[in-house]
Enzyme design. Sequence first.
Site, short mmCIF file in Angstrom:
data_model
loop_
_atom_site.label_atom_id
_atom_site.label_comp_id
_atom_site.label_asym_id
_atom_site.label_seq_id
_atom_site.Cartn_x
_atom_site.Cartn_y
_atom_site.Cartn_z
N GLU A 205 -18.58 0.16 -4.84
CA GLU A 205 -18.41 1.55 -5.22
C GLU A 205 -19.53 2.46 -4.72
O GLU A 205 -19.67 3.59 -5.16
CB GLU A 205 -18.28 1.66 -6.75
N LYS A 337 -7.01 4.93 -15.82
CA LYS A 337 -6.79 4.45 -14.45
C LYS A 337 -5.29 4.45 -14.19
O LYS A 337 -4.55 3.71 -14.83
CB LYS A 337 -7.35 3.03 -14.28
#
Length: 429
Positions: A205, A337
């Site tokens: 990330e 999400k």
Amino acid sequence: MTAITNISAREILDSRGNPTVEVDVILEDGSFGRAAVPSGASTGAHEAVELRDGDKNRFLGKGVLKAVEAAQTEILDAIGGMEAEDQVAVDEAMIELDGTPNKARLGANAILGVSLAVAKAAAEASGLPLYRYVGGVQGRVLPVPMMNIINGGAHADNPIDFQEFMIMPVGADSLAEAVRMGSEVFHTLKGKLKKAGHNTNVGDEGGFAPNLPSAEAALDFVMDAISAAGFKPGQDMALALDCAATEFFKDGAYAYEGEGKTRTIEAQVDYLAQLVATYPIVSIEDGMSEDDWAGWKLLTDKIGDRCQLVGDDLFVTNVERLSRGIAEGTANSILIKVNQIGSLTETLAAVDMAQRAGYTAVMSHRSGETEDSTIADLAVATNCGQIKTGSLARSDRLAKYNQLIRIEEGLGPQALYAGPSALKQLARR
């Protein structure tokens, strides 16, 4: 004029080089929408199911041609001719067509790709940006970013057991300023890690993945970088953690392999409480394992009045699991999400349920991302006030920050940066 006339899909690569689904939807008036689907590394057992091919001769079994085929044939047959503006009806038709509780037959990756592409096509047909189309005139709050600057756990090859150490620029006056502040801390941290002899390679990330011995060591580096960049920890810049505790919950206890320690459920709660007392940590995600409901309740009772406790694997963007958490007083926030639940309609329902119950909601990426920036628009559309979309490196992460900057510019004087108001617990401090 917004009738769905065609769906085309393809296999593309995500930020880890694994295949994922991209979907194009075309409407009767020529309007076009495209969406690419993300994928997680640490996934909850209760998430909707990605359909993977399992053919070891292609992409080591991770191909998504079955999901691509489902989107272009069975799903198109079911929703072709439906109005893209009726998002709920389109999503319900796909869910009914799939016929499983977790979208395992057609694949959440196929259904979500179509769902988001339909919304984008409808937004284009209406002449509105996506955030305005989904959120209406009320959608104007720019979220506080949770910027993941040190990676551990499943996101990095280092001894740190916690998955993410994040900074939150709560003291910024705008989203653009928040991004600047985060970038300055990120680059300051890089210099300090390098000077201390640590590698400055980045994880999935975009955060650094140094070989540090413990969570405290990582937090100390972050605190030092915030101060060295000219900001006040806890005032300009708050801290947040994603423990991803499900990943190291074994035989009823929390096994910190990097530290060589095992903590009981009670000891895990006490440890997190100690960290919150020592550092300006305002948010902890997945501090307990996904099915350790008793541990979650202990943690909530102990520090829920002063720390945001975010359920990711616990809730998996699912209204049934969230409703249980609300009823039991477990956690006080939900991570959102889109691919955990697999449709835009269900995603928005989860945000709405959380907000009505007084829980916060954090719009989130996955560790396997693409250049698709839909979640930036959804964060503004829902006024959720927080977004988690990685570090200040890697274009798959920056695509979301850059889209938020554009949205803020487009809103002009109507734009409102969430700041400290995004976290109820921060306002109490």
